[in-house]
Design a protein around this motif. Structure first.
Motif, PDB file in Angstrom:
ATOM      1  N   UNK A   1       0.822  -1.202   0.000  1.00  0.00           N
ATOM      2  CA  UNK A   1       0.000   0.000   0.000  1.00  0.00           C
ATOM      3  C   UNK A   1       0.859   1.255   0.000  1.00  0.00           C
ATOM      4  N   UNK A   2       0.192   2.391  -0.034  1.00  0.00           N
ATOM      5  CA  UNK A   2       0.873   3.681  -0.075  1.00  0.00           C
ATOM      6  C   UNK A   2       1.844   3.840   1.100  1.00  0.00           C
ATOM      7  N   UNK A   3       3.033   4.332   0.797  1.00  0.00           N
ATOM      8  CA  UNK A   3       4.130   4.610   1.735  1.00  0.00           C
ATOM      9  C   UNK A   3       4.892   3.356   2.140  1.00  0.00           C
ATOM     10  N   UNK A   4       4.552   2.189   1.553  1.00  0.00           N
ATOM     11  CA  UNK A   4       5.254   0.952   1.910  1.00  0.00           C
ATOM     12  C   UNK A   4       6.283   0.587   0.844  1.00  0.00           C
ATOM     13  N   UNK A   5       7.247  -0.202   1.252  1.00  0.00           N
ATOM     14  CA  UNK A   5       8.404  -0.499   0.403  1.00  0.00           C
ATOM     15  C   UNK A   5       8.363  -1.951  -0.070  1.00  0.00           C
ATOM     16  N   UNK A   6       8.969  -2.210  -1.210  1.00  0.00           N
ATOM     17  CA  UNK A   6       9.043  -3.567  -1.739  1.00  0.00           C
ATOM     18  C   UNK A   6      10.334  -3.745  -2.528  1.00  0.00           C
ATOM     19  N   UNK A   7      10.782  -4.980  -2.634  1.00  0.00           N
ATOM     20  CA  UNK A   7      11.901  -5.330  -3.502  1.00  0.00           C
ATOM     21  C   UNK A   7      13.281  -5.221  -2.904  1.00  0.00           C
ATOM     22  N   UNK A   8      13.406  -4.652  -1.693  1.00  0.00           N
ATOM     23  CA  UNK A   8      14.744  -4.397  -1.149  1.00  0.00           C
ATOM     24  C   UNK A   8      15.525  -5.676  -0.849  1.00  0.00           C
ATOM     25  N   UNK A   9      14.842  -6.742  -0.435  1.00  0.00           N
ATOM     26  CA  UNK A   9      15.542  -7.988  -0.112  1.00  0.00           C
ATOM     27  C   UNK A   9      16.219  -8.565  -1.347  1.00  0.00           C
ATOM     28  N   UNK A  10      15.475  -8.630  -2.449  1.00  0.00           N
ATOM     29  CA  UNK A  10      16.044  -9.175  -3.683  1.00  0.00           C
ATOM     30  C   UNK A  10      17.079  -8.227  -4.284  1.00  0.00           C
ATOM     31  N   UNK A  11      16.863  -6.935  -4.151  1.00  0.00           N
ATOM     32  CA  UNK A  11      17.818  -5.970  -4.708  1.00  0.00           C
ATOM     33  C   UNK A  11      19.164  -6.048  -3.990  1.00  0.00           C
ATOM     34  N   UNK A  12      19.145  -6.276  -2.694  1.00  0.00           N
ATOM     35  CA  UNK A  12      20.393  -6.334  -1.922  1.00  0.00           C
ATOM     36  C   UNK A  12      21.104  -7.663  -2.096  1.00  0.00           C
TER      37      UNK A  12
ATOM     38  N   UNK B   1     -14.622 -11.821  19.111  1.00  0.00           N
ATOM     39  CA  UNK B   1     -13.172 -11.804  18.956  1.00  0.00           C
ATOM     40  C   UNK B   1     -12.548 -11.111  20.156  1.00  0.00           C
ATOM     41  N   UNK B   2     -11.446 -11.640  20.593  1.00  0.00           N
ATOM     42  CA  UNK B   2     -10.672 -10.991  21.654  1.00  0.00           C
ATOM     43  C   UNK B   2      -9.496 -10.307  20.984  1.00  0.00           C
ATOM     44  N   UNK B   3      -9.488  -8.971  20.992  1.00  0.00           N
ATOM     45  CA  UNK B   3      -8.444  -8.219  20.314  1.00  0.00           C
ATOM     46  C   UNK B   3      -7.256  -8.035  21.237  1.00  0.00           C
ATOM     47  N   UNK B   4      -6.118  -8.562  20.831  1.00  0.00           N
ATOM     48  CA  UNK B   4      -4.887  -8.391  21.583  1.00  0.00           C
ATOM     49  C   UNK B   4      -4.143  -7.184  21.050  1.00  0.00           C
ATOM     50  N   UNK B   5      -3.403  -6.544  21.910  1.00  0.00           N
ATOM     51  CA  UNK B   5      -2.585  -5.420  21.475  1.00  0.00           C
ATOM     52  C   UNK B   5      -1.437  -5.920  20.613  1.00  0.00           C
ATOM     53  N   UNK B   6      -1.146  -5.216  19.535  1.00  0.00           N
ATOM     54  CA  UNK B   6       0.024  -5.523  18.731  1.00  0.00           C
ATOM     55  C   UNK B   6       0.853  -4.264  18.613  1.00  0.00           C
ATOM     56  N   UNK B   7       2.176  -4.396  18.496  1.00  0.00           N
ATOM     57  CA  UNK B   7       3.042  -3.220  18.443  1.00  0.00           C
ATOM     58  C   UNK B   7       2.791  -2.389  17.198  1.00  0.00           C
ATOM     59  N   UNK B   8       3.077  -1.089  17.296  1.00  0.00           N
ATOM     60  CA  UNK B   8       2.995  -0.223  16.128  1.00  0.00           C
ATOM     61  C   UNK B   8       4.031  -0.639  15.108  1.00  0.00           C
ATOM     62  N   UNK B   9       3.748  -0.315  13.836  1.00  0.00           N
ATOM     63  CA  UNK B   9       4.752  -0.522  12.803  1.00  0.00           C
ATOM     64  C   UNK B   9       4.701  -1.876  12.136  1.00  0.00           C
ATOM     65  N   UNK B  10       3.700  -2.741  12.513  1.00  0.00           N
ATOM     66  CA  UNK B  10       3.640  -4.055  11.897  1.00  0.00           C
ATOM     67  C   UNK B  10       2.546  -4.132  10.848  1.00  0.00           C
ATOM     68  N   UNK B  11       1.832  -3.072  10.629  1.00  0.00           N
ATOM     69  CA  UNK B  11       0.736  -3.101   9.677  1.00  0.00           C
ATOM     70  C   UNK B  11       1.223  -2.886   8.251  1.00  0.00           C
ATOM     71  N   UNK B  12       0.513  -3.537   7.294  1.00  0.00           N
ATOM     72  CA  UNK B  12       0.746  -3.267   5.873  1.00  0.00           C
ATOM     73  C   UNK B  12       2.196  -3.421   5.458  1.00  0.00           C
ATOM     74  N   UNK B  13       2.800  -4.484   5.901  1.00  0.00           N
ATOM     75  CA  UNK B  13       4.206  -4.710   5.548  1.00  0.00           C
ATOM     76  C   UNK B  13       4.270  -5.712   4.415  1.00  0.00           C
ATOM     77  N   UNK B  14       4.911  -5.337   3.330  1.00  0.00           N
ATOM     78  CA  UNK B  14       5.048  -6.280   2.233  1.00  0.00           C
ATOM     79  C   UNK B  14       6.129  -7.283   2.548  1.00  0.00           C
ATOM     80  N   UNK B  15       6.210  -8.339   1.743  1.00  0.00           N
ATOM     81  CA  UNK B  15       7.112  -9.424   2.113  1.00  0.00           C
ATOM     82  C   UNK B  15       8.291  -9.566   1.175  1.00  0.00           C
ATOM     83  N   UNK B  16       8.542  -8.615   0.260  1.00  0.00           N
ATOM     84  CA  UNK B  16       9.735  -8.763  -0.583  1.00  0.00           C
ATOM     85  C   UNK B  16      10.582  -7.512  -0.469  1.00  0.00           C
TER      86      UNK B  16
END
Length: 237
Positions: free
Chosen positions: A78-89, A222-237
């Motif tokens: 999504x917007x503001x997220x990064x992709x491709x860095x693992x394969x590029x490096x 549903x029981x909503x557990x707290x999750x840390x900030x910064x883990x949302x919308x993270x791409x996997x490559x």
């Protein structure tokens, strides 16, 4: 570039960079901005890439074909997220296709620039922060992959759906939320048949476990557990 600075300020790569320094910091990356049409194939399987990307507008899909030719949606970027860095490096050949989901604008840069030695102390400090941010991104992607494996490891379509929706509810910290996937994309992400997915969603709604309209869902139990900030919308490559 100026019109995209507020978006870059929300990119994890620029975390802890003062807003007034975003433009200068982005310039260090020697960026190239591209405007792409819907369903443009940006990177394809087997390619060795040197550039990573940041989505400025629109959405990017990371997909893979199985041995029968079926599309499996790995993730959406999504917007503001990064992709491709693992394969590029690593310079390993891509194992996925990367394409746009709509008219999309991206910023391309070579992540190896982050590891260059520079004589300017101020610039080196900024690059050090970007390096730290990149490590955090890699760590976040490990968490993302763990979640994806958890969804796919469920034995039934019903369990996969509930695992995915529960995870989204936790990330949104709400039992009512909108997912970024349409029905076909959701089916591809969970590696299930679209008709079977729709049938199970209807059953879950009939059973009073969920309500939904298009991509907006509400979970009733549903029981909503707290999750840390910064883990949302993270791409996997």
């Amino acid at each position: 570039m100026e019109k995209y600075l507020s978006i870059l300020a929300h990119c994890p790569l620029f975390a802890r960079i003062p807003p007034e320094h975003i433009a200068e910091t982005a310039g260090y990356l020697q960026p190239e901005i591209k405007h792409l049409d819907k369903e443009t194939l940006l990177f394809h399987t087997g390619t060795i890439i040197r550039t990573a990307g940041i989505v400025l507008e629109g959405i990017v899909y990371v997909e893979k074909y199985d041995y029968q030719g079926n599309i499996v949606l790995i993730t959406d970027v999504l917007q503001s997220r990064m992709f491709g860095e693992s394969f590029a490096l690593t310079r390993n050949p891509l194992t996925v296709n990367v394409k746009t989901g709509c008219d999309t604008t991206i910023l391309l840069f070579k992540p190896e620039i982050l590891f260059a030695t520079v004589p300017d102390i101020g610039k080196e400090e900024t690059l050090n922060q970007l390096r730290i941010n990149l490590i955090h991104i890699f760590a976040g992607k490990n968490i993302f992959l763990t979640r994806r494996i958890e969804h796919l490891s469920k034995r039934t379509i019903r369990e996969k759906i509930l695992s995915y929706l529960t995870d989204n509810a936790r990330q949104h910290r709400s039992d009512s939320f909108t997912i970024p996937l349409n029905r076909q994309e959701m089916a591809d992400y969970l590696a299930v048949d679209r008709s079977a997915l729709s049938a199970q969603l209807s059953r879950l709604q009939k059973d009073g476990i969920i309500n939904f309209r298009k991509n907006h869902f509400t979970l009733h139990t549903i029981f909503l557990e707290e999750i840390p900030d910064g883990e949302n919308n993270i791409s996997c490559i």
